[in-house]
Design an enzyme around this catalytic site. Structure first.
Site, PDB file in Angstrom:
ATOM      1  CB  CYS A   1      43.279  26.412  48.993  1.00 51.36           C
ATOM      2  SG  CYS A   1      43.079  27.906  48.005  1.00 51.36           S
TER       3      CYS A   1
ATOM      4  CB  CYS B   1      43.457  45.604  45.396  1.00 49.78           C
ATOM      5  SG  CYS B   1      43.959  45.931  43.719  1.00 49.78           S
TER       6      CYS B   1
END
Length: 133
Positions: free
Chosen positions: A100, A122
């Site tokens: 997406c 992260c």
């Protein structure tokens, strides 16, 4: 998943909360140590909160003590894409969901963590949904 790639920004605004939209669609970052999955090490799969694509597993999650969930590898390399990020006065590598194109966080290399790879993904908690077995 194909429909997620075709959504307009207005569609995303209707689907996501304002906080989710700010991070996932506008590339924001949640405050360190504030996310729901920072410090969580339960077994499961981590999905993209925007489209539901499987991105990471608990098997690759580790305690980097950085304030955000850290993984040493995605579920598969085709699940994420990488973009050179020169914002904030430094060069980083942005991580996005392939399905997406939502912003997830950044990946860093060469930090010396005792993991099988030389990477720390992260990832913002707000970008993820943990599905437990």
């Amino acid at each position: 998943m194909a429909e997620a790639a075709d959504r307009t920004e207005q569609d995303w605004r209707n689907i996501l909360s304002p906080e989710e939209f700010a991070v996932l669609r506008q590339g924001g970052t949640e405050r360190p140590f504030s996310g729901e999955y920072d410090g969580v090490f339960r077994e499961g799969r981590y999905l993209c909160r925007a489209c539901g694509a499987e991105l990471f597993t608990s098997e690759t999650k580790f305690d980097a003590q950085c304030g955000w969930p850290a993984f040493y590898a995605p579920l598969a390399e085709d699940r994420v894409r990488y973009i050179r990020d020169e914002s904030m006065g430094m060069v980083r590598t942005e991580v996005r969901c392939t399905a997406c194109d939502s912003h997830l966080g950044h990946v860093f290399y060469g930090e010396g963590f005792p993991t099988p790879t030389d990477a720390r993904f992260c990832i913002n908690s707000i970008c993820l949904e943990l599905i437990e077995p």
